[in-house]
Write a protein that holds these residues in place. Sequence first.
Motif, short mmCIF file in Angstrom:
data_model
loop_
_atom_site.label_atom_id
_atom_site.label_comp_id
_atom_site.label_asym_id
_atom_site.label_seq_id
_atom_site.Cartn_x
_atom_site.Cartn_y
_atom_site.Cartn_z
N ASN A 62 2.93 12.19 14.88
CA ASN A 62 2.28 13.39 14.33
C ASN A 62 1.13 13.05 13.39
OD1 ASN A 62 4.18 15.17 15.61
ND2 ASN A 62 5.67 14.59 14.03
N TYR A 63 0.89 11.76 13.17
CA TYR A 63 -0.19 11.33 12.26
C TYR A 63 -1.02 10.24 12.94
CZ TYR A 63 2.66 13.70 8.71
OH TYR A 63 3.37 14.63 7.98
N PRO A 64 -1.70 10.57 14.03
CA PRO A 64 -2.42 9.55 14.82
C PRO A 64 -3.55 8.88 14.06
CG PRO A 64 -3.01 11.77 15.55
CD PRO A 64 -1.85 11.92 14.60
N GLU A 65 -3.98 9.48 12.96
CA GLU A 65 -5.10 8.90 12.20
C GLU A 65 -4.64 7.81 11.23
OE1 GLU A 65 -3.21 11.93 9.63
OE2 GLU A 65 -3.76 11.84 11.75
N THR A 66 -3.33 7.57 11.16
CA THR A 66 -2.79 6.58 10.22
C THR A 66 -2.35 5.32 10.95
OG1 THR A 66 -2.02 8.33 8.73
CG2 THR A 66 -1.05 6.15 8.44
N GLU A 67 -2.82 4.18 10.47
CA GLU A 67 -2.46 2.89 11.05
C GLU A 67 -1.20 2.35 10.39
OE1 GLU A 67 -4.17 -1.72 11.30
OE2 GLU A 67 -5.34 -0.14 10.29
N LYS B 6 -2.41 10.32 4.06
CA LYS B 6 -3.37 11.34 4.47
C LYS B 6 -4.34 11.69 3.34
CE LYS B 6 -3.11 15.64 7.16
NZ LYS B 6 -2.17 16.70 7.64
N MET C 134 -9.75 5.20 8.74
CA MET C 134 -8.33 5.39 9.10
C MET C 134 -7.45 4.96 7.93
SD MET C 134 -6.15 3.79 12.31
CE MET C 134 -6.62 5.03 13.50
N SER C 135 -6.48 5.81 7.56
CA SER C 135 -5.56 5.47 6.48
C SER C 135 -4.54 4.44 6.96
CB SER C 135 -4.85 6.72 5.98
OG SER C 135 -4.16 7.37 7.04
N LYS C 136 -3.86 3.79 6.01
CA LYS C 136 -2.98 2.69 6.38
C LYS C 136 -1.67 2.73 5.61
CE LYS C 136 -2.92 -2.19 7.45
NZ LYS C 136 -3.76 -3.36 7.75
#
Length: 243
Positions: free
Chosen positions: A98-103, A70, A1-3
């Motif tokens: 819109n960016y659920p993969e980013t913490e 991303k 997961m990106s941060k």
Amino acid sequence: MSKIYVIGIGPGAYDQMTGKAIRAMNESDAIIGYTVYVDLVKEYFPGKEFMTTPMKKEVDRCVLAFEEAKKGKTVSMICSGDAGVYGMAGLMYEVGVNYPETELEIIPGVTAATGGAAVLGAPLIHDFCLISLSDLLTPWEKIEARLLAAAQADFVVCLYNPSSKKRHDYLQKACDLMMKYKSPDTICGTVSNIAREGQEAHVMTLKELRDTQVDMFTTVFIGNSQTKEINNKMVTPRGYRNV
């Protein structure tokens, strides 16, 4: 997961930033923010990738941060003061849907209310509220209602964004509203360029404040009925007895 770190850098000076904020920026590949704020930190973080957007491009700035994350980068989104006080934290969460993969991790900083209070003395020792006089995102009618309610309830009031080229008379208007419920002799204070070069602080009455020239880099403090001046400092008693 990106941060992405969403960081309040305080007034901008290195020694006014928290240790956690400094560590987060050191860990980041890219530092993104409003042009003025990025210029404040550039010299402390050499070798980082810096990206900026101008005022009124806040949504674009947030999208940029998420798009960079991303790509696998660790990103710091910076703002002055505290990220959660008129800062970017809320908008980052909204865009982040819109960016659920980013913490997201929010890192607090010294906001103008507390930074300015320390310069003036101790104006916020009892109940207080923060009100921005900028009507860019909030209708003036709502700001006016909040000013009147705060004055009637005898809050200490801290005003952000008290003036600009287009809003040169807004502090006068705010003071006139305050004086519907507060005495013209209420102790007030202003601090400009908090913890930066050119810092100035002044203590005065509400009546005098009405005719004081301020700008967007000034934070205004309006005392409650108990606020007093002690050795040219603005002090609001907490209410302790036998003092």
